[in-house]
Design a protein around this motif. Structure first.
Motif, PDB file in Angstrom:
ATOM      1  N   THR A  25      48.765   3.558 -31.139  1.00  0.00           N
ATOM      2  CA  THR A  25      47.943   2.503 -30.541  1.00  0.00           C
ATOM      3  C   THR A  25      48.806   1.503 -29.777  1.00  0.00           C
ATOM      4  O   THR A  25      48.461   1.083 -28.666  1.00  0.00           O
ATOM      5  CB  THR A  25      47.147   1.773 -31.638  1.00  0.00           C
ATOM      6  N   LEU A  28      49.925   3.086 -26.472  1.00  0.00           N
ATOM      7  CA  LEU A  28      48.819   3.161 -25.511  1.00  0.00           C
ATOM      8  C   LEU A  28      48.458   1.778 -24.969  1.00  0.00           C
ATOM      9  O   LEU A  28      48.092   1.637 -23.796  1.00  0.00           O
ATOM     10  CB  LEU A  28      47.603   3.807 -26.177  1.00  0.00           C
ATOM     11  N   LEU A  31      50.861   1.084 -22.205  1.00  0.00           N
ATOM     12  CA  LEU A  31      50.621   1.895 -21.007  1.00  0.00           C
ATOM     13  C   LEU A  31      49.434   1.400 -20.198  1.00  0.00           C
ATOM     14  O   LEU A  31      49.421   1.474 -18.973  1.00  0.00           O
ATOM     15  CB  LEU A  31      50.418   3.356 -21.405  1.00  0.00           C
ATOM     16  N   THR A  32      48.401   0.890 -20.865  1.00  0.00           N
ATOM     17  CA  THR A  32      47.200   0.446 -20.155  1.00  0.00           C
ATOM     18  C   THR A  32      47.396  -0.884 -19.447  1.00  0.00           C
ATOM     19  O   THR A  32      46.727  -1.164 -18.446  1.00  0.00           O
ATOM     20  CB  THR A  32      46.015   0.313 -21.133  1.00  0.00           C
ATOM     21  N   ASN A  38      43.048  -5.587 -24.479  1.00  0.00           N
ATOM     22  CA  ASN A  38      43.765  -4.966 -25.601  1.00  0.00           C
ATOM     23  C   ASN A  38      43.888  -5.923 -26.779  1.00  0.00           C
ATOM     24  O   ASN A  38      43.740  -5.539 -27.941  1.00  0.00           O
ATOM     25  CB  ASN A  38      45.166  -4.533 -25.156  1.00  0.00           C
ATOM     26  N   LEU A  89      42.813   5.313 -19.758  1.00  0.00           N
ATOM     27  CA  LEU A  89      43.466   5.332 -21.074  1.00  0.00           C
ATOM     28  C   LEU A  89      42.810   4.389 -22.077  1.00  0.00           C
ATOM     29  O   LEU A  89      42.973   4.548 -23.285  1.00  0.00           O
ATOM     30  CB  LEU A  89      44.952   4.954 -20.932  1.00  0.00           C
ATOM     31  N   PHE A  92      40.969   5.212 -25.506  1.00  0.00           N
ATOM     32  CA  PHE A  92      41.509   5.403 -26.857  1.00  0.00           C
ATOM     33  C   PHE A  92      40.922   4.410 -27.851  1.00  0.00           C
ATOM     34  O   PHE A  92      40.882   4.652 -29.054  1.00  0.00           O
ATOM     35  CB  PHE A  92      43.038   5.329 -26.853  1.00  0.00           C
TER      36      PHE A  92
END
Length: 285
Positions: A25, A28, A31-32, A38, A89, A92
């Motif tokens: 998590t 990711l 990366l986003t 987030n 992405l 997720f």
């Protein structure tokens, strides 16, 4: 025992899986590169995990389904109203909170099972009378079992076996003047004094609580046992002076000593009862 090992292994596996999912998590999220969304979703995920922990799996799964539905509404709103692009992405977040909640629940569920198993094992030991719950000393059941070993050693190697029985003089009268707190403190004080004063190969027991009766099994003759008994009395007097809650009580220990005599005794009960009888002849100073 095998069931406990399997449950313990399950708890460890769930923990490793939970940590692995959390690490994925975090990667990711990096990366986003959508910091505010987030951060919001991570906070909500923590809340979902806590809901699963405190209220159970059903509540946790229901909350996760609502979270998924809420995410879908947010995505629709951002795309249609604000025309903002959301990285693919970010999908997720639809499954990770659910997986994190499930693995955390599995770990916690297995730990609870282990705790219940340990509590049951402790209760079984206490129920069988092997140990006293207040002092963790062996009881009469253990005394009789251990005495059999001592007596067999006496028969094979001709080692003297002696028991020391210890009581509190005028206990019934003293108990009427004590609170429950003082009673428990006295019980533990005598137990700790005997345990710390005796040798490592001497075994200490609490035979009875109603009229507190302690016993020691030792490989020694009468003279050696008398020395040990006097040392216990002296140490108890010193420890008693430091016990603030017991200072107003005059407490003395009385001792009975009996050595195993095959010609007169036939069982560990004879040894124990002879030691108890000998208490009558001890005049506390």
């Amino acid at each position: 025992m095998k069931d406990d090992q399997r449950v313990s292994l399950g708890a460890d596996l769930y923990l490793l899986l939970f940590l692995a999912l959390f690490s994925i998590t975090a990667v990711l999220m990096t990366l986003t590169q959508n910091v505010w969304l987030n951060t919001l979703y991570l906070g909500l995920t923590v809340i979902l995990i806590l809901l699963t922990y405190f209220f159970g799996l059903i509540v946790g799964l229901s909350a996760n389904l609502l979270f998924i539905f809420g995410q879908i509404l947010v995505m629709i709103a951002l795309n249609t109203i604000q025309h903002s692009e959301i990285p693919v992405l970010m999908i997720f977040w639809l499954i990770m909170p659910l997986l994190l909640s499930a693995t955390f629940y599995g770990m916690n569920h297995n730990q609870i099972k282990l705790q219940k198993s340990n509590a049951k094992l402790r209760a079984d030991i206490m129920a069988r009378g092997a140990f006293d719950e207040e002092t963790n000393l062996r009881t009469t059941v253990a005394y009789i079992q251990d005495a059999q070993v001592f007596l067999e050693t006496n028969r094979r190697f001709n080692l003297p076996v002696t028991t020391v029985i210890i009581r509190i003089r005028y206990y019934k009268e003293i108990r009427k003047m004590m609170s429950n707190e003082q009673y428990l403190e006295l019980l533990k004080l005598v137990s700790e004094t005997i345990t710390t004063t005796t040798r490592n190969n001497d075994v200490v027991y609490l035979l009875e609580q109603n009229d507190p009766t302690w016993a020691i099994l030792l490989f020694s003759n009468q003279d050696g046992a008398k020395v040990a008994a006097e040392r216990i009395k002296a140490n108890f007097e010193a420890n008693l002076r430091e016990a603030v809650n017991l200072k107003n009580l005059e407490i003395l220990l009385v001792v009975g000593i009996a050595s195993w005599t095959p010609e007169k005794m036939h069982s560990p009960y004879d040894l124990m009862n002879t030691g108890i009888k000998e208490i009558e002849y001890d005049v506390a100073q």
